[in-house]
Motif scaffolding. Structure first.
Motif, PDB file in Angstrom:
ATOM      1  N   LYS A 325      -3.918 -72.484 -90.958  1.00  0.00           N
ATOM      2  CA  LYS A 325      -4.098 -73.916 -90.761  1.00  0.00           C
ATOM      3  C   LYS A 325      -4.475 -74.561 -92.089  1.00  0.00           C
ATOM      4  N   GLY A 326      -4.356 -75.875 -92.157  1.00  0.00           N
ATOM      5  CA  GLY A 326      -4.783 -76.595 -93.340  1.00  0.00           C
ATOM      6  C   GLY A 326      -4.584 -78.086 -93.166  1.00  0.00           C
ATOM      7  N   ALA A 327      -5.013 -78.849 -94.152  1.00  0.00           N
ATOM      8  CA  ALA A 327      -4.862 -80.300 -94.089  1.00  0.00           C
ATOM      9  C   ALA A 327      -4.955 -80.894 -95.485  1.00  0.00           C
ATOM     10  N   VAL A 328      -4.335 -82.060 -95.629  1.00  0.00           N
ATOM     11  CA  VAL A 328      -4.386 -82.847 -96.859  1.00  0.00           C
ATOM     12  C   VAL A 328      -4.892 -84.231 -96.498  1.00  0.00           C
ATOM     13  N   PHE A 329      -5.776 -84.765 -97.328  1.00  0.00           N
ATOM     14  CA  PHE A 329      -6.458 -86.025 -97.044  1.00  0.00           C
ATOM     15  C   PHE A 329      -6.492 -86.822 -98.346  1.00  0.00           C
ATOM     16  N   LEU A 330      -5.761 -87.938 -98.411  1.00  0.00           N
ATOM     17  CA  LEU A 330      -5.677 -88.744 -99.619  1.00  0.00           C
ATOM     18  C   LEU A 330      -6.109 -90.176 -99.318  1.00  0.00           C
ATOM     19  N   THR A 331      -7.010 -90.714-100.110  1.00  0.00           N
ATOM     20  CA  THR A 331      -7.429 -92.105 -99.931  1.00  0.00           C
ATOM     21  C   THR A 331      -7.478 -92.810-101.286  1.00  0.00           C
ATOM     22  N   ASN A 332      -7.417 -94.133-101.237  1.00  0.00           N
ATOM     23  CA  ASN A 332      -7.518 -94.954-102.444  1.00  0.00           C
ATOM     24  C   ASN A 332      -8.799 -95.775-102.417  1.00  0.00           C
ATOM     25  N   SER A 333      -9.931 -95.067-102.286  1.00  0.00           N
ATOM     26  CA  SER A 333     -11.219 -95.753-102.206  1.00  0.00           C
ATOM     27  C   SER A 333     -12.352 -94.839-102.643  1.00  0.00           C
ATOM     28  N   ASP A 334     -13.356 -95.444-103.279  1.00  0.00           N
ATOM     29  CA  ASP A 334     -14.590 -94.713-103.579  1.00  0.00           C
ATOM     30  C   ASP A 334     -15.287 -94.249-102.301  1.00  0.00           C
ATOM     31  N   ASN A 335     -15.005 -94.902-101.185  1.00  0.00           N
ATOM     32  CA  ASN A 335     -15.656 -94.567 -99.914  1.00  0.00           C
ATOM     33  C   ASN A 335     -14.858 -93.552 -99.095  1.00  0.00           C
ATOM     34  N   GLY A 336     -13.785 -93.035 -99.645  1.00  0.00           N
ATOM     35  CA  GLY A 336     -12.864 -92.237 -98.851  1.00  0.00           C
ATOM     36  C   GLY A 336     -13.462 -91.029 -98.173  1.00  0.00           C
ATOM     37  N   PHE A 337     -14.462 -90.383 -98.804  1.00  0.00           N
ATOM     38  CA  PHE A 337     -15.016 -89.168 -98.210  1.00  0.00           C
ATOM     39  C   PHE A 337     -15.747 -89.429 -96.899  1.00  0.00           C
ATOM     40  N   GLN A 338     -16.067 -90.695 -96.608  1.00  0.00           N
ATOM     41  CA  GLN A 338     -16.731 -90.995 -95.342  1.00  0.00           C
ATOM     42  C   GLN A 338     -15.841 -90.676 -94.139  1.00  0.00           C
ATOM     43  N   LEU A 339     -14.547 -90.560 -94.349  1.00  0.00           N
ATOM     44  CA  LEU A 339     -13.622 -90.283 -93.251  1.00  0.00           C
ATOM     45  C   LEU A 339     -13.330 -88.795 -93.067  1.00  0.00           C
ATOM     46  N   VAL A 340     -13.824 -87.964 -93.981  1.00  0.00           N
ATOM     47  CA  VAL A 340     -13.440 -86.554 -93.972  1.00  0.00           C
ATOM     48  C   VAL A 340     -13.778 -85.862 -92.655  1.00  0.00           C
ATOM     49  N   LEU A 341     -15.024 -85.944 -92.217  1.00  0.00           N
ATOM     50  CA  LEU A 341     -15.422 -85.203 -91.020  1.00  0.00           C
ATOM     51  C   LEU A 341     -14.641 -85.604 -89.777  1.00  0.00           C
ATOM     52  N   PRO A 342     -14.557 -86.889 -89.433  1.00  0.00           N
ATOM     53  CA  PRO A 342     -13.815 -87.224 -88.220  1.00  0.00           C
ATOM     54  C   PRO A 342     -12.341 -86.848 -88.288  1.00  0.00           C
ATOM     55  N   VAL A 343     -11.720 -86.986 -89.450  1.00  0.00           N
ATOM     56  CA  VAL A 343     -10.302 -86.633 -89.559  1.00  0.00           C
ATOM     57  C   VAL A 343     -10.110 -85.126 -89.460  1.00  0.00           C
ATOM     58  N   PHE A 344     -10.918 -84.346 -90.173  1.00  0.00           N
ATOM     59  CA  PHE A 344     -10.768 -82.893 -90.116  1.00  0.00           C
ATOM     60  C   PHE A 344     -11.119 -82.333 -88.741  1.00  0.00           C
ATOM     61  N   GLU A 345     -12.049 -82.980 -88.052  1.00  0.00           N
ATOM     62  CA  GLU A 345     -12.343 -82.572 -86.675  1.00  0.00           C
ATOM     63  C   GLU A 345     -11.116 -82.767 -85.802  1.00  0.00           C
ATOM     64  N   ALA A 346     -10.445 -83.900 -85.965  1.00  0.00           N
ATOM     65  CA  ALA A 346      -9.252 -84.176 -85.163  1.00  0.00           C
ATOM     66  C   ALA A 346      -8.145 -83.183 -85.445  1.00  0.00           C
ATOM     67  N   LEU A 347      -8.063 -82.712 -86.686  1.00  0.00           N
ATOM     68  CA  LEU A 347      -6.980 -81.807 -87.073  1.00  0.00           C
ATOM     69  C   LEU A 347      -7.295 -80.344 -86.791  1.00  0.00           C
ATOM     70  N   GLY A 348      -8.452 -80.070 -86.219  1.00  0.00           N
ATOM     71  CA  GLY A 348      -8.729 -78.722 -85.744  1.00  0.00           C
ATOM     72  C   GLY A 348      -9.276 -77.757 -86.762  1.00  0.00           C
ATOM     73  N   ALA A 349     -10.018 -78.263 -87.771  1.00  0.00           N
ATOM     74  CA  ALA A 349     -10.682 -77.344 -88.694  1.00  0.00           C
ATOM     75  C   ALA A 349     -11.690 -76.503 -87.932  1.00  0.00           C
ATOM     76  N   SER A 350     -11.938 -75.295 -88.397  1.00  0.00           N
ATOM     77  CA  SER A 350     -12.814 -74.379 -87.672  1.00  0.00           C
ATOM     78  C   SER A 350     -14.245 -74.915 -87.635  1.00  0.00           C
ATOM     79  N   PRO A 351     -14.991 -74.625 -86.568  1.00  0.00           N
ATOM     80  CA  PRO A 351     -16.371 -75.099 -86.446  1.00  0.00           C
ATOM     81  C   PRO A 351     -17.258 -74.651 -87.605  1.00  0.00           C
ATOM     82  N   THR A 352     -17.055 -73.425 -88.112  1.00  0.00           N
ATOM     83  CA  THR A 352     -17.898 -72.947 -89.205  1.00  0.00           C
ATOM     84  C   THR A 352     -17.634 -73.730 -90.484  1.00  0.00           C
ATOM     85  N   PHE A 353     -16.381 -74.057 -90.746  1.00  0.00           N
ATOM     86  CA  PHE A 353     -16.045 -74.850 -91.927  1.00  0.00           C
ATOM     87  C   PHE A 353     -16.598 -76.261 -91.783  1.00  0.00           C
ATOM     88  N   LEU A 354     -16.453 -76.856 -90.598  1.00  0.00           N
ATOM     89  CA  LEU A 354     -16.990 -78.195 -90.374  1.00  0.00           C
ATOM     90  C   LEU A 354     -18.507 -78.212 -90.505  1.00  0.00           C
TER      91      LEU A 354
END
Length: 361
Positions: A325-354
């Protein structure tokens, strides 16, 4: 160019922005993203995000939300400055050249290239591509405007994140092969991997496709472009192209078995510094830098990851050779990392990684 943040700045606010709505493992991931991501963008003042999902070693989904520039909708064809996600690309080019025996990971780079600033320092003889790709050169991240390049420690004796180290190995490859690095990247990686929307510098086909970077308040900034290949930063690509890069890496395309193992092997441990204090509870069993990627060894799962951050840009990519599994996440904002957790949760990242990502916030 900012230092890449290995302690991922995933703010607690991300969960309040709607992570719980995405974390329920919906049957239709795209529908869940369509419903939730526009609100996440608005709440975090992020103009756009482009996402790619990898399942079973294949690109399963690409999606884009928001605006790449005022009044211009982001699409899967939108190009983003991926910042330090450039480094795994550079590392892969060097690995594929090593598989062809064009270069050697453990050869002294001084045989072909020495930066004039360190010409009188005997420690230059210790520099190898392996040390450069695993951040063990002893160089600072960047030398600073008007300052000479200098060692901060003896190569191979410690870890020190360094864009200069990546630039150094690229210059070495150019001197040894007599070819510019981007031409080599196109020949050994971009074309074989099907990365048709990836390049360094500004190309004419970028026009009308570039995601304009923005600061934390939403103010538009001027996009930055490399004038020559920057081995550590400023490649422009799409989420889909970067996902194709990752799937090629997952297949160990055009690598020998030993080089593929070297990429995944932790060359220098970072676990002690990463897992101090409260972070220890969610830390992996081992963590450090391989060749181009940070490597996290959880019990039963390996995760390879890298982040990127420039002014007005936040990017993240990960994959697991264990689960494919894997994912790519690209944003054009200094605030972009605020979206990482909800997006990666939706894409099925493992609980230990999250859990690890939450613990790093």
């Amino acid at each position: 160019m900012r230092r890449t943040l290995w302690g991922v700045p995933v703010m607690a606010a991300a969960l309040a922005l709607g992570g719980s709505a995405l974390a329920a493992e919906p049957k239709d991931i795209r529908a869940a993203l369509d419903q939730a991501v526009p609100g996440l963008l608005a709440g975090a003042k992020v103009p756009s995000v482009s996402i790619a999902e990898i399942e079973d070693g294949k690109v399963a989904l690409t999606a884009a939300y928001g605006e790449q520039s005022p009044g211009v909708r982001a699409t899967p064809a939108t190009l983003y400055n991926i910042a330090s996600l450039t480094k795994p690309i550079t590392a892969e080019v060097v690995l594929r050249l090593a598989a062809r025996k064009t270069v050697s990971l453990d050869a002294p780079m001084a045989d072909y290239w020495t930066d004039p600033d360190i010409a009188n320092d005997d420690r230059r003889q210790l520099l190898t591509p392996r040390l450069a790709l695993s951040h063990q050169t002893g160089f600072p991240n960047w030398r600073g405007q008007g300052k000479p390049l200098a060692f901060q420690f003896t190569p191979g004796t410690s870890y020190g994140y360094s864009g200069e180290g990546y630039q150094y190995v690229a210059r070495y490859v150019e001197k040894k092969t007599g070819q510019d690095f981007e031409s080599l990247a196109q020949a050994v990686l971009f074309k074989p991997a099907g990365m048709n929307d990836t390049a360094s510098g500004h190309k004419s086909w970028f026009d009308g496709r570039v995601a304009v970077p923005t600061d934390a308040s939403g103010k538009a900034l001027e996009p930055g472009y490399a004038t020559t290949y920057n081995a550590a930063d400023l490649i422009y690509t799409t989420a889909g192209d970067y996902a194709r890069f990752i799937t090629s890496v997952m297949r160990d395309q055009d690598l020998t078995t030993s080089l593929a193992a070297d990429r995944r092997h932790i060359q220098v441990s970072q676990r002690t510094e990463m897992c101090a204090g409260a972070k220890a509870a969610t830390c992996p069993a081992e963590a450090g830098f391989g060749l181009g990627w940070q490597v996290l060894e959880f019990n039963g799962e390996t995760v390879m990851m890298h982040t990127g951050r420039d002014e007005g840009v936040a990017t993240f990519a990960w994959y697991s050779p264990t689960t494919r599994k894997g994912a790519v996440f690209l944003t054009n904002s200094d605030n972009g990392f605020q979206l990482v957790l909800p997006v990666f949760e939706a894409l099925g990242a493992s609980p230990t990684f999250l859990a690890y990502l939450r613990g790093q916030s």
